[in-house]
Write an enzyme that holds these catalytic residues in place. Structure first.
Site, short mmCIF file in Angstrom:
data_model
loop_
_atom_site.label_atom_id
_atom_site.label_comp_id
_atom_site.label_asym_id
_atom_site.label_seq_id
_atom_site.Cartn_x
_atom_site.Cartn_y
_atom_site.Cartn_z
CD GLU A 56 -5.95 -24.52 47.84
OE1 GLU A 56 -5.50 -23.69 48.67
OE2 GLU A 56 -5.94 -25.75 48.03
CG HIS A 125 -14.90 -28.67 52.95
ND1 HIS A 125 -14.20 -27.68 52.28
CD2 HIS A 125 -14.09 -29.09 53.95
CE1 HIS A 125 -13.02 -27.51 52.86
NE2 HIS A 125 -12.94 -28.35 53.87
#
Length: 326
Positions: A56, A125
């Site tokens: 990322e 998540h």
């Protein structure tokens, strides 16, 4: 022309149309050439649709550099928690260039990520962490609740000259709704009154908007007229629409999937307490997630999160309460 289409398809349509309209729009990410995205690589080629390594920091860093150089990258970050790996670029670099260059540098990039996967995914998540970003200078945050808003906010995000965090709820991805064909733009900082009402103002964000609307319908059967407002973007946040509604109803219930002390609800409550206190006929009530990690157990998951029953109970409480009385 209006068609029914899934929330995720509406987002993809917005990205596709913007790429067709402007050759500077790029699509970057780890999964952007998977089967469900094959039209992007097929129609725009590898120079504009780039698969990145599983990093990322790299993909967002590349996007920031491309944006400074004049491109308009859309980064598919997959999950909001993955942004935490690259917080330097998100909250300390890309968002500050415009200000620190005296307005000379633009950083038009969109960071697209999912949140709130509360479907047995346990802790990592399932978070609704948008509250971490809504006060970051130079960063706009969109939180659509419907397919039409998802399409319109994404198109607006891509055309914005500075960074936008576009957060879509995982449990909404396959929900269908009416979506305008062709170009469709939803302005930032303009809340949507999803349901007018006179008795209570109910402000909800993202996935909770649908829970709020269902609760409002139940309450209507008992003669309680609830106005439901969806801010649509939380940075900028349309406080004025909320204040106008509270001036009419005198009561405010805030619904947010984020944890109570890191929520949009808390920010709105503070703004209304400061700027609309004289309108309140009862204390503000917040219906949020608990300050807890989401458990794997479905029973515990439901216990922690806001739901329709909790919203109904909160509205009933605020109807019977009086300002200044606990």
């Amino acid at each position: 022309m209006i068609r029914d289409m899934p929330y995720i398809a509406a987002i993809n349509e917005a990205v596709y149309l913007e790429m067709a309209r402007d050759e500077d729009v790029l699509l970057i990410g780890q999964t952007v050439t998977e089967e469900h995205n094959e039209a992007f690589e097929r129609d725009f080629g590898p120079n504009r649709v780039r698969v990145t390594p599983i990093s990322e920091t790299a993909e967002i860093g590349v996007a920031a550099g491309a944006a400074i150089a004049g491109k308009r990258p859309v980064v598919d970050c997959t999950m909001a928690e993955f942004l935490l790996v690259a917080m330097e670029q998100v909250v300390n670099e890309g968002n500050r260039f415009h200000y620190m260059s005296g307005g000379q540098v633009k950083v038009p990039m969109v960071l697209k990520a999912g949140y709130g996967f509360t479907a047995g995914w346990a802790g990592q998540h399932t978070g609704s962490i948008y509250g971490l970003f809504m006060g970051v200078p130079g960063l706009k945050v969109a939180l659509p609740s419907t397919p039409a808003d998802a399409k319109g906010l994404m198109a607006t995000a891509i055309r914005d000259d500075n960074p936008v965090l576009f957060l879509h709820h995982f449990l909404l991805l396959l929900e269908t709704g009416p979506v305008p064909e062709g170009e469709h733009l939803v302005p930032f900082g303009v809340a949507d009154v999803k349901r007018p009402g006179d008795d209570v103002t109910l402000v909800a964000t993202g996935w909770t908007v649908h829970r709020a609307l269902a609760a409002a319908e139940r309450l209507a059967a008992d003669g309680i007229d609830v106005e439901v407002i969806d801010p649509r973007t939380i940075a900028p946040l349309d406080i004025e629409t909320i204040l106008v509604s509270v001036a009419k109803t005198g009561r405010l219930v805030l619904v947010d999937q984020a944890t109570r002390h890191a929520s949009v609800a808390t920010v709105i409550a503070g703004e209304v307490a400061e700027h609309g206190f004289s309108s309140l006929r009862a204390p503000i009530v917040q219906v949020t997630a608990m300050d807890s990690t989401i458990a794997y157990s479905e029973t515990m998951e439901s216990f922690v999160l806001p739901d329709e029953d909790k919203i109904v109970a909160a509205v009933r409480d605020v109807i019977t309460a009086r300002a200044g009385v606990a």
